[in-house]
Design an enzyme around this catalytic site. Structure first.
Site, PDB file in Angstrom:
ATOM      1  N   PRO A  83     -40.105 -18.757  60.596  1.00  0.00           N
ATOM      2  CA  PRO A  83     -40.724 -17.653  59.865  1.00  0.00           C
ATOM      3  C   PRO A  83     -41.079 -16.468  60.762  1.00  0.00           C
ATOM      4  O   PRO A  83     -41.879 -16.598  61.680  1.00  0.00           O
ATOM      5  CB  PRO A  83     -41.989 -18.283  59.273  1.00  0.00           C
ATOM      6  CG  PRO A  83     -41.769 -19.755  59.348  1.00  0.00           C
ATOM      7  CD  PRO A  83     -40.885 -19.970  60.522  1.00  0.00           C
ATOM      8  N   GLU A  84     -40.465 -15.347  60.488  1.00  0.00           N
ATOM      9  CA  GLU A  84     -40.810 -14.088  61.144  1.00  0.00           C
ATOM     10  C   GLU A  84     -41.373 -13.171  60.050  1.00  0.00           C
ATOM     11  O   GLU A  84     -41.696 -13.644  58.976  1.00  0.00           O
ATOM     12  CB  GLU A  84     -39.564 -13.492  61.825  1.00  0.00           C
ATOM     13  CG  GLU A  84     -38.933 -14.465  62.829  1.00  0.00           C
ATOM     14  CD  GLU A  84     -37.662 -13.954  63.486  1.00  0.00           C
ATOM     15  OE1 GLU A  84     -37.495 -12.733  63.594  1.00  0.00           O
ATOM     16  OE2 GLU A  84     -36.836 -14.783  63.893  1.00  0.00           O
TER      17      GLU A  84
ATOM     18  N   ARG B 238     -34.430 -17.130  75.379  1.00  0.00           N
ATOM     19  CA  ARG B 238     -34.002 -17.477  74.020  1.00  0.00           C
ATOM     20  C   ARG B 238     -32.486 -17.440  73.906  1.00  0.00           C
ATOM     21  O   ARG B 238     -31.836 -16.608  74.541  1.00  0.00           O
ATOM     22  CB  ARG B 238     -34.567 -16.471  73.010  1.00  0.00           C
ATOM     23  CG  ARG B 238     -36.050 -16.404  72.944  1.00  0.00           C
ATOM     24  CD  ARG B 238     -36.622 -17.482  72.033  1.00  0.00           C
ATOM     25  NE  ARG B 238     -38.050 -17.593  72.219  1.00  0.00           N
ATOM     26  CZ  ARG B 238     -38.623 -18.384  73.118  1.00  0.00           C
ATOM     27  NH1 ARG B 238     -37.873 -19.137  73.910  1.00  0.00           N
ATOM     28  NH2 ARG B 238     -39.929 -18.442  73.237  1.00  0.00           N
TER      29      ARG B 238
ATOM     30  N   LYS C  11     -46.696 -11.874  62.215  1.00  0.00           N
ATOM     31  CA  LYS C  11     -46.277 -13.163  61.649  1.00  0.00           C
ATOM     32  C   LYS C  11     -47.455 -13.964  61.128  1.00  0.00           C
ATOM     33  O   LYS C  11     -47.293 -15.116  60.741  1.00  0.00           O
ATOM     34  CB  LYS C  11     -45.543 -13.986  62.719  1.00  0.00           C
ATOM     35  CG  LYS C  11     -44.284 -13.330  63.259  1.00  0.00           C
ATOM     36  CD  LYS C  11     -43.668 -14.189  64.345  1.00  0.00           C
ATOM     37  CE  LYS C  11     -42.748 -13.383  65.240  1.00  0.00           C
ATOM     38  NZ  LYS C  11     -42.247 -14.169  66.366  1.00  0.00           N
TER      39      LYS C  11
END
Length: 315
Positions: free
Chosen positions: A2-3, A304, A58
């Site tokens: 979830p962003e 990432r 967020k």
DNA sequence: ACGGATTCCTGATGGC
DNA sequence: TGCCATCAGGAATCCG
């Protein structure tokens, strides 16, 4: 994971289900999932009314009140306006009510909201009365009509906390949180990228801009034609303005499709999002670029997994 | 002070 | 088939 668009969607889909209801019990099934100084029992003792829901970066907020407020009309969806200037929104019983409700209370210690950070696998659902906890249920909010709000989180990275004005001042993450991408001018956005760090590392840094994670970092950089490893200060004002516009565009488009469901993310109604079908870069390393047909490159930037097109994206 | 690396956690995935 | 190693990821914390 979830962003910003996913959290916005959860706020929007949660509101019609819980606004106007009182929280009568708070059960914490995994100690680490509850943070902050205000205890869950303290919140339950207040029997607070949920005034509405919203988001900052967020962080998902359930705004609380001691005063009763109306229940939403049965079965009606909340319409979402197009104007980017209105974000982030506050979803109340009557739909979209205002830009952003104050977190200030009557006193510094008054609990005025619950803040949830879903991290990667956090989810919020509303279940009927007497539904037992599931394997990954970490927190349960019992409502005055018997229904239960479940905070499920497989990896236990997510967290919830009760928020008071005094508590906010001691919360480092909140204090450092950068501005909303949907509320900034191109100039204000560009001014925050003067560091020598990789532009992707800056996008992911919540103190630079709030709400961006791995998905929307890769997607906005692709759409702006910028390689993720490029140092922020190597980029011209024009290219940073282009990045800002690409970011806003991709965030709004994703909100319009209820976010991206890679694996765990669901709306508060249990539905998957659809924006994962619109990815140009994220998770497409080694695949064909949808614009030029060449092979997308993969690597690690800012720790990432990162995918980009060596032809469409330049340093 | 700054920025990169490590850590937390567990389910999914891939190789043998 | 089953087992083990690897990976994913946000942000706090560690470390050079």
């Amino acid at each position: 994971m979830p962003e910003l668009p996913e959290v916005e969607t959860v706020a929007r889909t949660l509101a019609p289900q819980i606004c106007g209801r009182r929280i009568v019990a708070v059960e914490v099934l995994n100690r680490g999932s509850w943070q902050g100084t205000a205890a869950p029992e303290e919140v339950a003792a207040l029997r607070p009314v949920i005034r509405g829901t919203g988001r900052r970066g967020k962080l998902l907020f359930l705004y609380l009140s001691q005063k009763a407020c109306p229940l939403p009309p049965e079965g009606e969806e909340i319409p979402v306006p197009d104007e980017a200037s209105l974000w982030p929104l506050f979803y109340g019983a009557q739909g979209v009510e205002q830009g952003r409700p104050p977190l200030e209370g009557e006193s510094p210690d008054e609990v005025t909201a619950l803040a949830f950070h879903l991290r990667m696998t956090g989810r919020l659902f509303v279940y009927p009365a007497d539904t037992p906890a599931e394997k990954h249920t970490r927190i349960i909010l019992d409502l005055d009509d018997g229904r239960r709000v479940f905070f499920d989180d497989a990896r236990k990275f997510g967290q919830a906390r009760a928020v008071s004005p005094a508590g906010l001042e001691q919360w480092d993450f909140w204090k450092k949180l950068g501005p909303e991408p949907l509320e900034m001018t191109d100039e204000a956005f560009a001014a925050r990228f003067s560091s020598g760090r990789a532009v992707k590392a800056l996008l992911l840094d919540q103190s630079v801009v709030a709400g961006v994670g791995n998905i929307y970092a890769d997607e906005s950089l692709f759409r702006a034609g910028i390689r993720p490893g490029t140092p922020g200060r190597a980029l011209s004002r024009q290219r940073l303005a282009k990045l800002h516009r690409a970011l806003v565009e991709v965030l709004l488009a994703s909100i319009g499709e209820c976010g991206s469901s890679i694996r765990d993310y669901r709306t508060a109604r249990g539905d998957v999002g659809a924006f994962q079908n619109r990815f140009f870069a994220y998770g497409r390393a080694g695949k064909t670029c949808l614009v030029c047909g060449r092979k997308l490159q993969s690597g690690r930037v800012a720790g990432r997994a990162t995918a980009w097109c060596p032809h469409c994206q330049k340093d």
